[in-house]
Scaffold this active site. Structure first.
Site, short mmCIF file in Angstrom:
data_model
loop_
_atom_site.label_atom_id
_atom_site.label_comp_id
_atom_site.label_asym_id
_atom_site.label_seq_id
_atom_site.Cartn_x
_atom_site.Cartn_y
_atom_site.Cartn_z
N GLU A 168 1.16 -0.96 -0.14
CA GLU A 168 -0.02 0.04 -0.02
C GLU A 168 0.58 0.95 0.09
O GLU A 168 2.05 1.36 1.06
CB GLU A 168 -0.71 0.31 1.08
CG GLU A 168 -2.01 -0.63 0.91
CD GLU A 168 -2.74 -0.64 2.36
OE1 GLU A 168 -2.90 0.34 3.26
OE2 GLU A 168 -4.12 -1.57 2.95
N GLU A 225 -13.52 5.26 0.00
CA GLU A 225 -14.11 4.81 1.34
C GLU A 225 -14.74 5.21 1.99
O GLU A 225 -14.28 5.95 2.89
CB GLU A 225 -13.28 4.03 1.71
CG GLU A 225 -12.74 2.78 0.44
CD GLU A 225 -11.82 1.91 0.64
OE1 GLU A 225 -11.93 0.61 1.11
OE2 GLU A 225 -11.09 2.01 0.62
N LYS A 273 -14.24 4.05 6.13
CA LYS A 273 -13.84 4.07 7.03
C LYS A 273 -13.09 5.13 7.96
O LYS A 273 -14.55 6.05 7.54
CB LYS A 273 -12.62 4.18 6.20
CG LYS A 273 -12.04 3.18 4.82
CD LYS A 273 -10.49 3.75 4.51
CE LYS A 273 -9.77 3.13 5.60
NZ LYS A 273 -8.20 2.48 4.96
N GLU A 287 -8.64 9.37 5.81
CA GLU A 287 -8.96 7.90 6.01
C GLU A 287 -9.93 7.81 4.75
O GLU A 287 -9.73 6.73 3.87
CB GLU A 287 -9.20 7.31 7.15
CG GLU A 287 -8.49 6.77 8.37
CD GLU A 287 -7.45 6.11 7.65
OE1 GLU A 287 -7.80 4.73 7.20
OE2 GLU A 287 -6.05 6.57 7.79
#
Ligand SMILES: *[C@@H]1O[C@H](CO)[C@@H](O)[C@H](O)[C@H]1NC(C)=O
Ligand SMILES: *[C@@H]1O[C@H](CO)[C@@H](O)[C@H](O)[C@H]1NC(C)=O
Ligand SMILES: *[C@@H]1O[C@H](CO)[C@@H](O)[C@H](O)[C@H]1NC(C)=O
Ligand SMILES: *[C@@H]1O[C@H](CO)[C@@H](O)[C@H](O)[C@H]1NC(C)=O
Ligand SMILES: *[C@@H]1O[C@H](CO)[C@@H](O)[C@H](O)[C@H]1NC(C)=O
Ligand SMILES: *[C@@H]1O[C@H](CO)[C@@H](O)[C@H](O)[C@H]1NC(C)=O
Ligand SMILES: *[C@@H]1O[C@H](CO)[C@@H](O)[C@H](O)[C@H]1NC(C)=O
Ligand SMILES: *[C@@H]1O[C@H](CO)[C@@H](O)[C@H](O)[C@H]1NC(C)=O
Ligand SMILES: *[C@@H]1O[C@H](CO)[C@@H](O)[C@H](O)[C@H]1NC(C)=O
Length: 462
Positions: free
Chosen positions: A268, A324, A327, A333
């Site tokens: 990542e 997203e 999260k 985030e």
């Protein structure tokens, strides 16, 4: 009848071709397909988007059969994951491991080009579950054994770790694993990775290192831009960017345990395209620069590698495919995506690494950093039925957090759940913001720059 000589030549050439093809490095970029959003496109649509972006690899955080099916016959290499909660059973039960591999890998392979199985996600960062730490390597061994049983020896087994597996990462040459895992977990893990010619999978975010020390580290050093200061390690190696420093710290740590040669995969990396008002540097401008440039670096031919290990290709996955919205944590985030949930791009990006910065359309200029005061209040789109329990939680934390909204106190009126929640959220956040507390409350809270206080009800500000 003997085969005529020219035919032998072509036959040998064909065989050689197959061998070279099998072992040749696959110079493509991967994406992390996380799914913590309630507004993400269908699996089919997501896979189409991945193909359109020309990602050569995709990593998922489970073994979602719909995704694995949709990836079949795409040619995309797929990394799947044993979920954290399955590690205990996999580690202690070979039949469980066999069944896991059968149901989640064998069933889809080779139509779906699964090439990596990751056991757990950032296990060694979870201190509340430290018994799992000791099950990690045994689970990796059992998954490997199951793969051999199905003659899938070329599928690599690993586990992605975060940079907090290091005790020290600066200077890079002083990189060393944490005492609590070095001998007990890392040493047997490195032995396994080395013996099976697998990779050390690292989640590495120059963004976090930079944002926690931005007075010291220049943004350009973190995002591969032009800068006027390289860093020279005491061992003499010269660093031109933060990522190389971080990667070499990992290599130094492996080396101290006697494993100098295990290859790295960046499982990542990325840069947030937005965040909370007080989060520095999280914007489209910086995210585009970081991601475009890391893609070009990682696909450079010949490969750049790092100062400590030049010229080695490092397979890299960009986190993440989508923003997203489910999260938790700080605003950043929820904003790592290359794509909005509706599938459109946040910014142009070429995953084949061919476009230069100057060939992209100009980006919106980065917004100036916000340095003023902030308050944490109920978000306009908050789910009102979820507020009472959020109030209960906020009020149970800290000191005198909700005294002012008790009957007879200055903030009791207006006596609505929204007003009380705003007061409670802010009172909580002001006490905890410097120790990691977030203004989130499952999406019910948001930061504002305007003081919500009234004449009689003063919202605390710390
Ligand atoms: C794992 O094993 C335990 C004990 O044998 C069992 O209770 C549990 O259901 C198993 N978990 C899964 C996911 O199969
Ligand atoms: C081991 O896993 C198999 C397959 O899931 C299961 O049937 C068996 O009960 C497990 N054994 C133990 C001791 O949990
Ligand atoms: C694991 O956690 C327990 C309970 O928090 C703690 O007592 C123990 O020292 C920890 N072990 C390691 C190796 O960190
Ligand atoms: C980090 O290293 C220092 C110096 O060896 C040691 O005192 C400390 O306990 C280590 N901390 C961790 C988390 O490994
Ligand atoms: C930057 O950080 C390094 C490593 O922590 C330290 O040696 C150096 O003194 C710092 N420089 C400044 C200007 O704070
Ligand atoms: C940093 O190092 C690179 C590569 O060695 C070199 O091209 C560049 O000129 C250096 N930059 C500075 C500011 O010294
Ligand atoms: C997709 O969503 C983004 C962010 O909400 C929006 O700006 C953009 O216009 C949308 N694109 C399409 C094609 O709907
Ligand atoms: C709103 O919150 C309530 C209570 O937590 C929950 O049951 C409900 O599903 C939520 N509604 C939406 C649309 O999220
Ligand atoms: C609550 O008060 C105690 C005693 O004054 C103090 O030590 C503690 O840090 C306070 N907690 C918070 C969250 O401010």
């Amino acid at each position: 009848m003997p085969i005529p000589a020219p035919k032998v030549f072509w036959l040998l050439l064909a065989i050689l071709g197959v061998i070279i093809h099998a072992y040749a490095e696959d110079y493509t970029i991967g994406v992390d397909y996380g799914q913590l959003g309630d507004n993400l496109p269908s699996t089919q649509e997501a896979i189409h988007l991945i193909q359109r972006m020309k990602a050569g690899r995709v990593k998922i955080y489970d073994t979602n059969p719909e995704i694995l099916k949709a990836l079949s016959h795409t040619g995309i290499k797929v990394s799947v994951m044993v979920k954290n909660e399955d590690i205990a059973n996999v580690s202690s039960n070979q039949s469980f491991a066999n069944k896991w591999v059968k149901n989640n890998v064998v069933y889809f392979y080779p139509a779906t080009r699964i090439n990596i199985i990751l056991v757990g996600n950032e296990i060694l960062s979870d201190y509340s579950n430290n018994q799992t730490w000791y099950q990690l390597v045994p689970a990796m061994l059992r998954i490997r054994r199951a793969l051999l049983r199905y003659k899938l020896h070329h599928i690599k087994v690993g586990t992605p770790l975060a940079m907090d597996v290091l005790n020290t990462s600066f200077p890079p040459s002083s990189g060393i694993f944490r005492d609590d895992v070095a001998e007990t977990v890392m040493k047997p893990m490195l032995e396994f990775l080395s013996r099976t010619r697998s990779y050390f999978f690292i989640d590495v975010y120059p963004y976090f290192a930079w944002s926690s020390d931005s007075n010291n580290i220049s943004l350009e050093y973190a995002n591969f831009g032009d800068h006027d200061k390289n860093y020279t390690d005491p061992n003499g190696l010269v660093y031109t960017n933060l990522l190389d420093q971080q990667l070499d710290a990992v290599i130094a740590a492996m080396s101290k345990l006697g494993y100098e040669d295990i290859r790295l995969v960046i499982a990542e990396t990325g840069w947030p395209n937005a965040g909370d008002l007080n989060q520095l540097g999280a914007n489209i401008f910086n995210a585009a620069h970081y991601n475009r440039r890391i893609i070009r670096r990682m696909l450079a031919d010949p490969p750049l590698g790092t100062p400590r290990r030049p010229n080695q290709f490092i397979p890299t996955y960009i986190f993440s495919l989508f923003n997203e919205n489910q999260k938790t944590g700080l605003g950043t985030e929820r904003h790592w995506g290359l794509l909005y949930p509706n599938g459109s791009r946040l910014y142009e990006i070429d995953l084949t690494g061919e476009l230069q910065d100057s060939e992209y359309k100009p980006l919106p200029p980065p917004p100036p950093p916000y340095k003023g005061k902030l308050w944490c209040v109920v978000d306009a789109n908050a789910n009102v039925s979820a507020l009472p329990s959020a109030i209960t939680y906020a009020c149970s934390q800290g000191n005198n957090t909700c005294v002012a909204i008790q009957p007879g106190k200055p903030c009791y009126q207006p006596n609505t759940v929204i007003d009380h929640a705003s007061y409670a959220f802010n009172s909580y956040w002001q006490q905890f913001k410097n120790s990691g507390g977030t203004c989130y409350f499952n999406g019910a809270a948001t930061l504002v720059t305007k003081d919500p206080s009234s004449k009689i009800c003063r919202y605390p500000f710390a």
